[in-house]
Design a protein around this motif. Structure first.
Motif, PDB file in Angstrom:
ATOM      1  N   SER A  26       0.679  -1.045   0.033  1.00 64.81           N
ATOM      2  CA  SER A  26       0.614   0.150  -0.051  1.00 64.81           C
ATOM      3  C   SER A  26       0.868   1.279  -0.170  1.00 64.81           C
ATOM      4  CB  SER A  26      -1.074   0.329   1.306  1.00 64.81           C
ATOM      5  OG  SER A  26      -0.165   0.445   2.507  1.00 64.81           O
ATOM      6  N   GLU A  27       2.267   0.990   0.790  1.00 62.77           N
ATOM      7  CA  GLU A  27       3.110   2.725   0.489  1.00 62.77           C
ATOM      8  C   GLU A  27       4.051   2.579  -0.447  1.00 62.77           C
ATOM      9  OE1 GLU A  27       2.619   4.727   2.865  1.00 62.77           O
ATOM     10  OE2 GLU A  27       0.794   3.253   3.433  1.00 62.77           O
ATOM     11  N   SER A  28       4.328   3.601  -0.784  1.00 66.89           N
ATOM     12  CA  SER A  28       5.273   3.723  -1.875  1.00 66.89           C
ATOM     13  C   SER A  28       6.927   4.639  -1.832  1.00 66.89           C
ATOM     14  CB  SER A  28       4.489   4.372  -3.177  1.00 66.89           C
ATOM     15  OG  SER A  28       4.593   5.936  -3.039  1.00 66.89           O
ATOM     16  N   VAL A  29       6.866   4.166  -0.711  1.00 64.30           N
ATOM     17  CA  VAL A  29       8.304   5.109  -0.014  1.00 64.30           C
ATOM     18  C   VAL A  29       8.434   4.785   1.236  1.00 64.30           C
ATOM     19  CG1 VAL A  29       9.101   6.941   0.953  1.00 64.30           C
ATOM     20  CG2 VAL A  29       7.915   7.262  -1.166  1.00 64.30           C
ATOM     21  N   GLY A  30       9.565   4.013   1.792  1.00 64.21           N
ATOM     22  CA  GLY A  30      10.646   3.687   2.525  1.00 64.21           C
ATOM     23  C   GLY A  30      11.847   3.816   2.558  1.00 64.21           C
ATOM     24  N   TYR A  47       9.842   2.524  -3.605  1.00 63.65           N
ATOM     25  CA  TYR A  47       9.749   1.174  -3.689  1.00 63.65           C
ATOM     26  C   TYR A  47       8.748   0.757  -4.808  1.00 63.65           C
ATOM     27  CZ  TYR A  47       6.976  -0.105   0.036  1.00 63.65           C
ATOM     28  OH  TYR A  47       6.200  -0.403   0.970  1.00 63.65           O
ATOM     29  N   VAL A  48       9.121  -0.305  -5.015  1.00 64.92           N
ATOM     30  CA  VAL A  48       7.557  -1.283  -5.512  1.00 64.92           C
ATOM     31  C   VAL A  48       7.827  -2.705  -4.801  1.00 64.92           C
ATOM     32  CG1 VAL A  48       8.327  -2.270  -7.439  1.00 64.92           C
ATOM     33  CG2 VAL A  48       6.451  -2.533  -7.290  1.00 64.92           C
ATOM     34  N   TYR A  49       6.960  -3.383  -3.769  1.00 65.62           N
ATOM     35  CA  TYR A  49       6.941  -4.790  -3.543  1.00 65.62           C
ATOM     36  C   TYR A  49       6.231  -5.565  -4.938  1.00 65.62           C
ATOM     37  CZ  TYR A  49       5.451  -8.390  -0.066  1.00 65.62           C
ATOM     38  OH  TYR A  49       4.899  -9.414  -0.116  1.00 65.62           O
ATOM     39  N   ALA A  50       6.957  -6.379  -4.474  1.00 68.27           N
ATOM     40  CA  ALA A  50       6.555  -7.838  -6.078  1.00 68.27           C
ATOM     41  C   ALA A  50       6.448  -8.898  -5.441  1.00 68.27           C
ATOM     42  CB  ALA A  50       7.100  -7.404  -6.900  1.00 68.27           C
ATOM     43  N   GLY A  51       6.190  -9.305  -4.291  1.00 66.43           N
ATOM     44  CA  GLY A  51       6.072 -10.631  -3.924  1.00 66.43           C
ATOM     45  C   GLY A  51       7.283 -10.936  -2.859  1.00 66.43           C
ATOM     46  N   ALA A  52       8.707 -11.788  -3.261  1.00 68.31           N
ATOM     47  CA  ALA A  52       9.274 -11.989  -2.791  1.00 68.31           C
ATOM     48  C   ALA A  52      10.832 -10.659  -2.757  1.00 68.31           C
ATOM     49  CB  ALA A  52      10.010 -13.074  -2.870  1.00 68.31           C
ATOM     50  N   ILE A  53      10.620  -9.629  -3.386  1.00 67.84           N
ATOM     51  CA  ILE A  53      11.096  -8.881  -3.353  1.00 67.84           C
ATOM     52  C   ILE A  53      10.763  -7.190  -2.965  1.00 67.84           C
ATOM     53  CG2 ILE A  53      13.264 -10.290  -4.627  1.00 67.84           C
ATOM     54  CD1 ILE A  53      11.365  -6.551  -6.546  1.00 67.84           C
ATOM     55  N   ILE A  54      11.440  -5.910  -3.293  1.00 68.37           N
ATOM     56  CA  ILE A  54      11.227  -4.671  -3.165  1.00 68.37           C
ATOM     57  C   ILE A  54      12.390  -4.696  -4.112  1.00 68.37           C
ATOM     58  CG2 ILE A  54      11.580  -3.158  -1.267  1.00 68.37           C
ATOM     59  CD1 ILE A  54      11.034  -4.682   0.188  1.00 68.37           C
ATOM     60  N   GLY A  55      11.575  -3.433  -5.410  1.00 71.88           N
ATOM     61  CA  GLY A  55      12.608  -3.339  -6.377  1.00 71.88           C
ATOM     62  C   GLY A  55      12.548  -1.739  -6.352  1.00 71.88           C
ATOM     63  N   PHE A  56      13.684  -1.270  -6.079  1.00 66.97           N
ATOM     64  CA  PHE A  56      13.926   0.590  -6.711  1.00 66.97           C
ATOM     65  C   PHE A  56      15.105   0.857  -7.358  1.00 66.97           C
ATOM     66  CE2 PHE A  56      17.019  -0.907  -3.482  1.00 66.97           C
ATOM     67  CZ  PHE A  56      18.156  -0.304  -3.047  1.00 66.97           C
ATOM     68  N   ARG A  57      14.775   1.990  -7.794  1.00 71.06           N
ATOM     69  CA  ARG A  57      16.236   2.776  -9.003  1.00 71.06           C
ATOM     70  C   ARG A  57      16.826   3.298  -8.450  1.00 71.06           C
ATOM     71  NH1 ARG A  57      11.683   3.533 -13.858  1.00 71.06           N
ATOM     72  NH2 ARG A  57      12.667   5.471 -12.673  1.00 71.06           N
TER      73      ARG A  57
END
Length: 143
Positions: A26-30, A47-57
């Protein structure tokens, strides 16, 4: 004389895995933290939460770029209501890695919208190894 503001009585409970994942989604910044050669670092990330990972650029010249190498990290996201003195917090532990595969961006990369703009072509994933959370709520007698 200084008056100390009244704080309502609160209690905490543990978030289950489902609630932890729901808050991450539900969030997008951590905030991400790790032990760098110069000391402890904690930085905010979109970030984006995609199941088993957290992704960022990030950009190739940023401090975060060092996380392309496998690095133990902590990642935290909160959802706070400061007026009511309530909130939820999730702490993730994991290991980072570069997410590009043969120069191709992962599917989630376009879902991350960095706050500070600019080119953020370097995709990094946190492979989640542990996830915990807690909830703080006002005691019913505090209303």
């Amino acid at each position: 004389m200084t008056t100390v503001p009244h704080r309502p009585r609160t209690f905490s409970s543990t978030l289950d895995r489902h609630d932890c994942r729901a808050l991450l989604a539900s969030e997008s910044v951590g905030r991400i933290g790790w032990a760098a050669g110069s000391g402890q670092i904690i930085l905010p990330i979109a970030y984006v939460y995609a199941g088993a990972i957290i992704g960022f650029r990030t950009s190739e010249n940023s401090r975060l770029a060092e996380l392309c190498r496998p690095t133990r990290v902590a990642f935290e996201v909160d959802c706070l209501d400061q007026v009511r003195s309530e909130g939820d917090s999730v702490l993730v532990q994991g290991i980072t890695r570069a997410a590009q595969d043969g120069g191709h961006q992962p599917d989630w990369a376009d879902l991350v919208v960095p706050w500070d703009g600019g080119r953020r072509q370097l995709a990094i994933e946190i492979n989640i190894t542990r996830i915990t959370g807690r909830r703080i709520r006002r005691h019913p007698e505090s209303f």
